[in-house]
Each structure stands twice: as C-alpha cells, then as structure tokens.
Design a protein around this motif. Structure first.
Motif, PDB file in Angstrom:
ATOM      1  N   THR A 105     -26.905  -5.299  13.274  1.00 15.03           N
ATOM      2  CA  THR A 105     -27.402  -3.941  13.508  1.00 15.03           C
ATOM      3  C   THR A 105     -27.357  -3.105  12.233  1.00 15.03           C
ATOM      4  OG1 THR A 105     -25.188  -3.246  14.230  1.00 15.03           O
ATOM      5  CG2 THR A 105     -26.722  -3.975  15.930  1.00 15.03           C
ATOM      6  N   THR A 106     -27.229  -3.770  11.091  1.00 14.70           N
ATOM      7  CA  THR A 106     -27.219  -3.092   9.793  1.00 14.70           C
ATOM      8  C   THR A 106     -28.625  -3.151   9.200  1.00 14.70           C
ATOM      9  OG1 THR A 106     -24.961  -3.888   9.464  1.00 14.70           O
ATOM     10  CG2 THR A 106     -26.086  -2.949   7.548  1.00 14.70           C
ATOM     11  N   ARG A 107     -29.205  -2.017   8.893  1.00 12.98           N
ATOM     12  CA  ARG A 107     -30.603  -1.954   8.471  1.00 12.98           C
ATOM     13  C   ARG A 107     -30.729  -1.507   7.007  1.00 12.98           C
ATOM     14  NH1 ARG A 107     -33.808  -4.574  12.323  1.00 12.98           N
ATOM     15  NH2 ARG A 107     -32.643  -4.355  14.292  1.00 12.98           N
ATOM     16  N   VAL A 108     -31.808  -1.922   6.403  1.00 11.77           N
ATOM     17  CA  VAL A 108     -32.092  -1.588   5.007  1.00 11.77           C
ATOM     18  C   VAL A 108     -32.753  -0.217   4.931  1.00 11.77           C
ATOM     19  CG1 VAL A 108     -33.341  -2.283   2.928  1.00 11.77           C
ATOM     20  CG2 VAL A 108     -32.385  -4.032   4.450  1.00 11.77           C
ATOM     21  N   TYR A 109     -32.383   0.559   3.921  1.00  9.81           N
ATOM     22  CA  TYR A 109     -33.176   1.735   3.581  1.00  9.81           C
ATOM     23  C   TYR A 109     -33.482   1.698   2.089  1.00  9.81           C
ATOM     24  CZ  TYR A 109     -28.867   4.230   2.078  1.00  9.81           C
ATOM     25  OH  TYR A 109     -27.700   4.629   1.452  1.00  9.81           O
ATOM     26  N   LYS A 110     -34.630   2.258   1.722  1.00 10.98           N
ATOM     27  CA  LYS A 110     -35.180   2.086   0.381  1.00 10.98           C
ATOM     28  C   LYS A 110     -35.431   3.429  -0.292  1.00 10.98           C
ATOM     29  CE  LYS A 110     -36.838  -1.480  -0.970  1.00 10.98           C
ATOM     30  NZ  LYS A 110     -36.323  -2.497  -1.904  1.00 10.98           N
ATOM     31  N   GLY A 111     -35.475   3.383  -1.631  1.00  8.02           N
ATOM     32  CA  GLY A 111     -35.876   4.544  -2.411  1.00  8.02           C
ATOM     33  C   GLY A 111     -34.755   5.530  -2.662  1.00  8.02           C
ATOM     34  N   GLY A 112     -34.932   6.332  -3.702  1.00  9.51           N
ATOM     35  CA  GLY A 112     -33.971   7.375  -4.023  1.00  9.51           C
ATOM     36  C   GLY A 112     -34.222   8.629  -3.214  1.00  9.51           C
ATOM     37  N   SER A 113     -33.285   9.549  -3.239  1.00 12.87           N
ATOM     38  CA  SER A 113     -33.392  10.800  -2.490  1.00 12.87           C
ATOM     39  C   SER A 113     -33.062  11.979  -3.391  1.00 12.87           C
ATOM     40  CB  SER A 113     -32.431  10.783  -1.297  1.00 12.87           C
ATOM     41  OG  SER A 113     -31.087  10.956  -1.745  1.00 12.87           O
ATOM     42  N   TRP A 114     -33.053  13.164  -2.792  1.00 11.47           N
ATOM     43  CA  TRP A 114     -32.772  14.397  -3.515  1.00 11.47           C
ATOM     44  C   TRP A 114     -31.351  14.417  -4.102  1.00 11.47           C
ATOM     45  CZ3 TRP A 114     -28.719  17.356  -1.675  1.00 11.47           C
ATOM     46  CH2 TRP A 114     -28.305  17.102  -0.359  1.00 11.47           C
ATOM     47  N   LYS A 115     -30.453  13.612  -3.556  1.00  9.85           N
ATOM     48  CA  LYS A 115     -29.070  13.610  -4.032  1.00  9.85           C
ATOM     49  C   LYS A 115     -28.719  12.361  -4.819  1.00  9.85           C
ATOM     50  CE  LYS A 115     -26.049  13.509  -0.680  1.00  9.85           C
ATOM     51  NZ  LYS A 115     -25.402  13.733   0.637  1.00  9.85           N
ATOM     52  N   ASP A 116     -29.737  11.550  -5.210  1.00 16.49           N
ATOM     53  CA  ASP A 116     -29.505  10.302  -5.943  1.00 16.49           C
ATOM     54  C   ASP A 116     -29.876  10.426  -7.411  1.00 16.49           C
ATOM     55  OD1 ASP A 116     -28.525   8.573  -3.908  1.00 16.49           O
ATOM     56  OD2 ASP A 116     -30.554   8.436  -3.090  1.00 16.49           O
ATOM     57  N   ARG A 117     -29.224   9.627  -8.244  1.00 16.41           N
ATOM     58  CA  ARG A 117     -29.586   9.508  -9.656  1.00 16.41           C
ATOM     59  C   ARG A 117     -30.857   8.672  -9.794  1.00 16.41           C
ATOM     60  NH1 ARG A 117     -25.100  10.741 -13.007  1.00 16.41           N
ATOM     61  NH2 ARG A 117     -23.706  12.078 -11.788  1.00 16.41           N
ATOM     62  N   ALA A 118     -31.412   8.672 -11.002  1.00 14.62           N
ATOM     63  CA  ALA A 118     -32.705   8.032 -11.251  1.00 14.62           C
ATOM     64  C   ALA A 118     -32.688   6.531 -10.966  1.00 14.62           C
ATOM     65  CB  ALA A 118     -33.145   8.284 -12.688  1.00 14.62           C
TER      66      ALA A 118
END
Length: 528
Positions: free
Chosen positions: A459-472
């Motif tokens: 039940t562990t799922r992947v999420y992708k991409g950076g967000s507003w609170k992530d470094r480059a």
C-alpha cells in the motif's frame, strides 16, 4: 432498479458533435462479402469512426522510448532508480494539476447525490485533510482555514488528498465526462435529481443499459442492433467509439516521460540532448528577454529562501501557486517541476527498475472481475449500498457494479497470469523486508509466526516531482519518493491521465490513411 439520467454539472462544453456518425453505406465485409448495416443481409452494424476525442483538460502525449531513472548524483545512496531504457505508449494527461475548484465540484456532486444522513462516510471520506498545513513551529492557520475553499485559491492545486482519494476522483470524472458526451450527442436528457444509487455510471450503462429509462426522449431503447444510437435508436455501445476510456492516475513511467518533454530533441529514433528538468538547459531562471531572471518553477532555492526578495519575488509564491503560472514544457504540460509533487499509479519498490517490463513498465496490478454470482453479467445487480474492503474503506459506490478479485482456480489454464494481486511480484515481502522468528504460546501448542519490519509494503505508492518546499534536486523527473496510499501532505497533489486507443501518432492525416484500409470488392471466383 430503473435509473434516471441527468446532470447539472458546470463542466466545460465539449465539442463532441458527430464524433461517430452512423454509416449508411452498403460497404461489404472483406470476410464474408455481406453488406454492413443491412437488415436484409445479416444486420451487422458498422459506424464511421473518426478517432478518439481528447477529453476535457487533457493534452496528447505521443509515446516513445526514453531512459527512465536517475540522471543526477544519488546522494541518498539508496540505489532505488537505476537508469534503464523503456517504451511508453501514447496517452493523454492533464495539462495542469487538479485544482481546488475541480475538487470542490467533486465534493459538491457527492453531497448533492448521496444522502449525507444515510451515507455520511461517502462525503467525509472524500474531504481533503486541511490540517496538513499545520507545523509545530510555523504559523499556517490561514492556509488551514482558507486554502481549499477561499476564492483566491480556486486555481491552486488541491493538496491534502491521499492516493486513494485521487483514484476515486478519477472514477467520478470518468462518469461525469461520459455523461456529458451522451447529453451532447442527444442520447440523454438532462435531469437535476440524481439520488443515491440512481445516478449515471459508465460501466453500469455499458453492461445494463436497460436500467436507464430516460436514455432518450422515446423512453426505452430500441434493441435493433442495426439502428442508430440516439434519440430514436439503441443505447450507445463500446463499439460505437463514443464513450471515453477511464480517467486514472498516470503510471510512474508515463509521468516521468511526459515531464521531460523531450519531443523537441528527437532526431529519428534517438534523443540528441535530453532535458535535465522539464525545460531545455540546466538553468533555473527564465532566459526569455521579457521574463529574464524569473524562476521557471515554484521551489525552494535554499534554507529560508522560498520566494526571493521583497520587491522582486521571482517565483511569486511562498506556498503553492496557481496552475499555468510558469511556462509549460514541450508537451504543453504545466508544473511538471515544482508547485506540488504528484501521485502516480505505481506501488513503490526500490528494485522495480530491475523487475518491470520494458513496455509500459508498472508495478501495482490487481486483477478484478465483476461479482457475477449468477454467471451472467446481465443478471448482475448494481450496488444499493457501498462496497467495502477488508479495511472498511469504500471500494465501490451505490449505483456501481460490484467487483471481486480473480481467483487462481478460474485462471488455471492461463499462462500470462494466475492470481489477482501482483503488487509484490518478483519482489515479495520476504525478499524486501526483514523477518525474525517470534514464539507465540497458544494453549499447549507453540506456534511460529513471522513479524515484519519494513518501511514499504503493497500500500506504499510512488509520488514524483519537486514541490514548493523542495530543493532543486527533486525537480528532476527521474527522482522518486514514496508514501502510504492513505496518507496526505501539504505538498502532494495529482493530475489525471487517460489511455490512447488505436493509432499512436497525433497526425490526423496519417491516422486517416491507416485506419481506413481499402477493401477489395467481393468478386465471384471463376473455377476452371
């Protein structure tokens, strides 16, 4: 149960008139020489098909081959994303993340259709967790109270939504879009009084069209297979090509492929200069003369630097930003880097890159069938109450068809699969987890049980991409992270995808050339 069809949704008008037109020609079968659409010659119905229509909010992504996986230094040293070459079929994807306005429309529909006094869990289980904005040492109460519903945030990406909630939104969107298509095609009237199990569901309509007494202005449908669907004819079938495939979450491979937007860097069958992020080059600032120096995505530049200096807020956002604010990539997709990270379809495993198939790679298959206890899909009754899983979570809503997992017994003669759940295929719990023996006393008998300790499971799922609170670092599409499917955060949202059926090239001219093969006229063979 008889259904009444209606809608009062504010979906954008769909330009879907004459998607499929009834073929009145006397074209002959290349197999039998019999006429199509001729009651006196077998009555086999054939409609003209002009290709799959692009659903609301979607853009076409032409598939192809690419190198999926890590493109930057693996400073975490977890070796969970080894680069490998894979192919992805063409598909459709939302041009922007699902917004608060989109999700509020969904909540409104649930509240309007399902009696909250009788089915309180249907509405409450769909609500985003607005408390995700709270932080032990930061003041964010304005976001807790206003982000989802205040008009200033209408076009900001919805957050606080779990993977499970995102999947249910996709199912709801499928039904509403197909309902609107049938209304635009003159098959359905519009009625405002959907209630509980009495509402439109695509699967129920396809398998039990007789449930829909208001299917057309003439009432009950004409069962003549040779008749045209619509106002005075039979209900729409899958063979008509009218109804769209399901909206769903994109797979990890689809999301990563679309995020790179490398369509402008291909020469024949090779990629000349793949993107590091979702735009050309490795600079984070816009090189365009008019917007020179502005950030190309909403992300965190460094500790304490969320938006730049007052008077020149280069990304204009301390938290999330409205969708379509930053430039799109080559596919026309917005915010594939920054703003919010996004759920994808896959179950997480560190070694999935070494296990999955190289065409449309995906881990997470769970094969189901309709719960046809009567051995006849036509006798299958729609649900009058929600269907729950073993964890008491809603799996199916009233008005939908009940489903169950396929069994090994009914697939004994299959070579491609036998069981239902392949989420841990080739990387099962025993191989991917730490086990130890635990003695358990039960009366006089001694049992040996296995206790499991692991951060990941089925039940562990992947999420992708950076967000507003992530470094480059996280803006690179090759990065991947994971979270339990029933959890949510203030920096994870989602967008929907849809399968492309048939021709993989977007060229209408080439599609017409390939989908309408010339047929030889039926000729009498002269025997010597």
């Amino acid at each position: 149960m008889k259904k009444t069809i209606h809608t009062n949704l504010s979906l954008a008008a769909l330009s879907l008139a004459s998607i499929v037109t009834f073929s009145s020609c006397k074209e002959k079968s290349n197999s039998t020489g019999w006429n199509y659409n001729d009651k006196d010659n077998g009555g086999f119905s054939l409609v003209d098909f002009k290709g799959q229509v692009t659903g609301p909010g979607l853009v076409f992504v032409e598939g192809g081959t690419f190198t999926m996986g890590r493109v930057e230094e693996d400073f975490y040293k977890d070796w969970n994303n080894v680069p490998r070459q894979v192919s992805v079929s063409s598909f459709y994807m939302d041009e922007n993340e699902v917004t608060n306005l989109d999700y509020m429309e969904y909540l409104y529909w649930l509240d309007r259709v399902f009696d909250r006094d009788y089915y309180p869990e249907i509405y409450t289980s769909a609500l985003p967790d607005t408390l995700v904005w709270r932080d032990e040492l930061s003041y964010n109460e304005a976001m807790v109270e206003n982000y989802l519903r205040y008009p200033a945030y209408r076009f900001y990406p919805v957050v606080g939504v779990s993977w499970i909630q995102a999947m249910k939104f996709c199912s709801w969107r499928t039904d509403r879009v197909n309902e609107q298509i049938l209304i635009n095609e003159g098959v359905f009237n519009e009625f405002p009084d959907q209630q509980d199990a009495d509402h439109f569901n695509t699967e129920t309509y396809l398998y039990r069209p007789g449930d829909y007494t208001q299917q057309n202005k003439k009432g009950l449908p004409d069962n003549d297979p040779n008749s045209q669907y619509g106002k005075e004819g039979r209900p729409v079938k899958r063979t008509d090509g009218i109804l769209l495939p399901k909206y769903r979450l994109p797979t990890e491979a689809e999301w990563e492929y679309a995020a790179y937007g490398n369509s402008g860097h291909r020469v024949y069958n090779r990629t000349t200069d793949g993107n590091k992020y979702t735009w050309d080059g490795s600079s984070m600032r816009n090189p365009d003369k008019k917007h020179r120096g502005d950030m190309l995505a909403n992300f965190k530049r460094g500790r304490g630097d969320m938006a730049g200096v007052g008077g020149w807020l280069n990304d204009q956002a301390h938290y999330t930003m409205q969708v379509k604010f930053y430039p799109p990539n080559d596919y026309g997709l917005y915010d594939m880097a920054g703003n919010v990270s996004e759920w994808v379809l896959d179950v997480y495993r560190p070694l999935s890159p070494e296990d999955v198939t190289d065409l449309n790679p995906y881990r997470g298959n769970q094969f189901t069938v309709y719960d046809d206890n009567y051995q006849d899909i036509g006798a299958l009754e729609v649900l009058q109450e929600p269907q729950y899983n073993s964890d008491s979570d809603i799996v199916r809503l009233p008005g939908e068809l009940p489903i169950r997992a396929v069994t090994e017994e009914e697939n004994l003669n299959r070579r491609n699969y036998q069981k239902s759940d392949y989420r841990d295929h080739l990387d099962g719990d025993k191989q991917s987890s730490i086990y130890y023996d635990q003695d358990v006393e039960e009366g006089e008998a001694m049992m040996y049980d296995y206790a499991q300790t692991t951060l990941i499971g089925n039940t562990t799922r992947v999420y992708k991409g950076g967000s507003w609170k992530d470094r480059a670092y996280w803006l690179s599409p090759g990065t991947r992270r994971y979270l339990e499917e029933d959890q949510s955060t203030d920096d994870i949202g989602f967008r929907c995808a849809m399968d492309r059926l048939g021709f993989q090239n977007p060229s209408e001219k080439r599609e017409k050339e390939h989908t309408a093969p010339k047929r030889d006229k039926f000729k009498r063979h002269e025997y010597n």
